[in-house]
Write a protein that holds these residues in place. Structure first.
Motif, PDB file in Angstrom:
ATOM      1  N   LYS A   1       0.823  -1.212   0.000  1.00 45.38           N
ATOM      2  CA  LYS A   1       0.000   0.000   0.000  1.00 45.38           C
ATOM      3  C   LYS A   1       0.858   1.263   0.000  1.00 45.38           C
ATOM      4  O   LYS A   1       0.706   2.135  -0.854  1.00 45.38           O
ATOM      5  N   SER A   2       1.773   1.343   0.982  1.00 49.88           N
ATOM      6  CA  SER A   2       2.598   2.556   1.084  1.00 49.88           C
ATOM      7  C   SER A   2       3.480   2.700  -0.145  1.00 49.88           C
ATOM      8  O   SER A   2       3.670   3.812  -0.659  1.00 49.88           O
ATOM      9  N   THR A   3       4.002   1.583  -0.641  1.00 44.69           N
ATOM     10  CA  THR A   3       4.892   1.647  -1.802  1.00 44.69           C
ATOM     11  C   THR A   3       4.141   2.193  -3.021  1.00 44.69           C
ATOM     12  O   THR A   3       4.645   3.059  -3.731  1.00 44.69           O
TER      13      THR A   3
ATOM     14  N   MET B   1      -3.467   9.715   2.551  1.00 43.00           N
ATOM     15  CA  MET B   1      -3.352   9.609   3.999  1.00 43.00           C
ATOM     16  C   MET B   1      -2.981   8.170   4.338  1.00 43.00           C
ATOM     17  O   MET B   1      -3.798   7.268   4.173  1.00 43.00           O
ATOM     18  N   ASP B   2      -1.736   7.987   4.785  1.00 43.53           N
ATOM     19  CA  ASP B   2      -1.264   6.632   5.076  1.00 43.53           C
ATOM     20  C   ASP B   2      -1.373   6.381   6.581  1.00 43.53           C
ATOM     21  O   ASP B   2      -0.586   6.915   7.357  1.00 43.53           O
ATOM     22  N   GLU B   3      -2.356   5.626   6.998  1.00 40.00           N
ATOM     23  CA  GLU B   3      -2.596   5.340   8.414  1.00 40.00           C
ATOM     24  C   GLU B   3      -2.714   6.613   9.251  1.00 40.00           C
ATOM     25  O   GLU B   3      -2.025   6.746  10.264  1.00 40.00           O
TER      26      GLU B   3
ATOM     27  N   PHE C   1       2.569  10.896   5.645  1.00 37.37           N
ATOM     28  CA  PHE C   1       3.327   9.654   5.717  1.00 37.37           C
ATOM     29  C   PHE C   1       3.029   8.872   6.987  1.00 37.37           C
ATOM     30  O   PHE C   1       2.823   9.433   8.060  1.00 37.37           O
ATOM     31  N   GLN C   2       3.055   7.558   6.820  1.00 38.67           N
ATOM     32  CA  GLN C   2       2.828   6.627   7.927  1.00 38.67           C
ATOM     33  C   GLN C   2       3.909   6.850   8.981  1.00 38.67           C
ATOM     34  O   GLN C   2       3.631   6.962  10.171  1.00 38.67           O
ATOM     35  N   GLU C   3       5.162   6.928   8.526  1.00 36.93           N
ATOM     36  CA  GLU C   3       6.245   7.252   9.434  1.00 36.93           C
ATOM     37  C   GLU C   3       6.303   8.777   9.459  1.00 36.93           C
ATOM     38  O   GLU C   3       6.591   9.407   8.469  1.00 36.93           O
TER      39      GLU C   3
HETATM   40 MG   LIG Z   1       2.483   1.048   4.935  1.00 33.17          MG
END
Ligand SMILES: [Mg+2]
Ligand SMILES: Nc1ncnc2c1ncn2[C@@H]1O[C@H](COP(=O)(O)OP(=O)(O)OP(=O)(O)O)[C@@H](O)[C@H]1O
Length: 491
Positions: free
Chosen positions: A37-39, A158-160, A79-81
């Motif tokens: 997903k993030s990629t 929106m990642d997480e 970003f998730q991070e």
């Molecule tokens: Mg991810």
């Protein structure tokens, strides 16, 4: 995005994935940890280059060579991070790399004013001159969102975004999403919280192991259906409470009496028996994390008495806490729990050094290798090998490594802060099972979670906190009704 292919070091992580986002729609992407997903979204936003495939925005081919290119075309990602800089203030973070200018100089006064307006519009209650380092993870996440919205956006990924948010903040975020949508912004929403997906999304795309499984309208999908697509026929457990055998006459593991911490926790008392899992429930800012941090020696205890197995102990620093058999899995694992450039094996080694050293100089390589491989199997960690740098693992898999690290250390009292935030629904069940087994061996667990269903799935008892004070204690029978917990934490 058409027929996107991406490999890292010969490992294909996106295999012919197509994805299309309608103007003014919210499109959710779901899938297990490491599904891609993030990629996929980092390829859209220029963070990663695709190996092959095509990306069209408004019908035109695009190929961004970096995030700033995508950002200036109005394509932004939360970003998730988290990407906020801890040493800078809120306003400095929001305008980082696109400062407002007055002549040659930064226009601080205007930026402050605009930042205040922006935070006000988003309902985020933080002074703009506050340093990020002093904010909780939940607030950092809200600042991350504000940052993405500080310039005109056309597509927002929106990642997480809700991984560390409690229900009140989630409601606020959803209001923001709905407003953006009505302004014609297109949104990609990645989350492991299924109920959110069905509430906010128009379309849902499911990825599994780098492949596109299905895209459908949210109104035609159910949570159970989505989970089936996500897991395929791997037959992994979902997320539910299992009756556990209670230990006879367990005795008290830890007793906390009259605990006060800074101005954040006031006169809180509770105990945890051996073999028991006790939850701390409350909204963001209710003092949950602060209680865990004070028990682990990170925060100064101002008042209060703590005993472990009946013996009074002093916890002035982490060393003393570890010696007393206490371990903490922190909320912000990327910031506090891992050395990202090190391998999985070496991250485990950091916590297990005493157990795997052969003598004063040497470590037992076979032993640490064996423990690493066990952890990969136990927690279903997705990685090429135990020597892969942690930074190459997906968000959820990184979190599993932190949990593995402390479980393998066999603490008597395990403190867990949001243990499954960002972890997929299949692995959540696995992690809960591991924690239950761990408690079943006579150890004790204190868990903080913003996900009510997670507390309901694992806790024997719940201590409810409102504004730093204990307001209630819920028994197992009361916990069964999630509505009761929900109601109690509102104060
Ligand atoms: Mg991810
Ligand atoms: N920079 C990188 N180098 C090497 N491998 C990577 C890199 N980034 C991601 N991967 C790998 O690509 C795969 C997909 O990762 P990705 O982060 O896209 O997963 P995800 O679906 O976002 O998972 P999660 O729900 O855990 O966040 C994983 O196997 C991961 O290890």
């Amino acid at each position: 995005m058409r027929h996107i292919v991406k490999s890292f070091y010969g490992n294909t992580v996106l295999n012919d994935v197509s994805f299309s986002l309608e103007k003014g729609h919210v499109h959710a992407i779901v899938g297990g940890n490491g599904a891609g997903k993030s990629t996929l979204m980092k390829i859209l936003t220029g963070v990663y280059r695709k190996d092959s495939g095509e990306i069209l925005v408004d019908g035109k081919n695009v190929d961004f060579s970096g995030y700033s290119g995508a950002a200036s075309a109005g394509i932004r990602m939360i970003f998730q991070e988290l990407s906020v800089v801890p040493t800078l203030t809120v306003v400095e973070n929001i305008y980082l790399n696109h400062e407002e200018k007055k002549g040659l100089f930064n226009d601080d006064k205007n930026m402050r004013k605009d930042a205040e307006k922006l935070l006000d519009r988003l309902g985020i209650d933080v002074p703009v001159n506050e340093k990020i380092a002093s904010l909780s993870v939940g607030y950092c996440q809200l600042i991350e969102i504000a940052k993405a919205l500080s310039e005109k956006v056309k597509i927002l990924v929106m990642d997480e975004p809700t991984a560390s948010l409690s229900d009140t903040e989630v409601t606020r975020l959803f209001n923001i999403v709905r407003t953006l949508k009505s302004e014609g912004v297109s949104i990609v929403y990645i989350s492991h919280r299924m109920s959110e997906i069905l509430e906010i999304a128009d379309e849902v795309t499911v990825l599994r192991d780098g492949k596109h499984i299905i895209t459908g309208e949210a109104k035609n999908l159910t949570i159970a259906g989505i989970i089936n697509y996500m897991l395929g026929d791997t037959g992994r457990n979902a997320f539910e409470y299992h009756e556990r055998q209670q230990i006879q006459n367990p005795g008290v593991m830890v007793d906390v009496s009259g605990l006060s911490v800074d101005n954040l926790v006031t006169d809180v008392s509770f105990h945890v028996n051996k073999g028991e899992i006790v939850g701390l429930a409350g909204l963001m800012g209710s003092g949950r994390t602060e209680i865990l941090e004070s028990l682990f020696g990170i925060r100064k205890i101002q008042k209060g008495k703590i005993t472990i197995e009946g013996k009074p102990i002093e916890i002035k620093n982490t060393q003393q806490a570890i010696q007393a058999g206490i371990a903490l899995v922190p909320e912000d694992r990327r910031r506090e729990g891992l050395v990202l450039t090190h391998s999985l094996k070496n991250n485990l080694l950091l916590a297990l050094f005493e157990r795997v050293k052969k003598n004063r100089l040497l470590i037992d390589g076979d032993k640490i290798r064996k423990i690493s491989e066990e952890s990969i199997a136990d927690l279903n960690i997705k990685t090429n090998s135990i020597d892969t740098p942690i930074s190459n693992l997906s968000g959820g898999n990184q979190q599993k490594v932190v949990i593995a690290k402390w479980l393998k250390n066999n603490p008597k009292l395990l403190l867990l802060d949001e243990p499954t935030a960002g972890i997929d629904i299949g692995a959540k069940g696995e992690i809960i099972k591991i924690i239950e087994d761990y408690a079943g061996r006579g150890n004790s667990v204190i868990v903080v979670s913003s996900e009510i269903s997670e507390l309901a799935a694992m806790c024997d008892r719940i201590v409810v906190l409102v504004n730093g004070r204990k307001t209630k204690e819920l028994t197992r029978n009361e916990i069964k009704n999630e509505g009761v917990i929900q109601h109690a934490i509102q104060g």
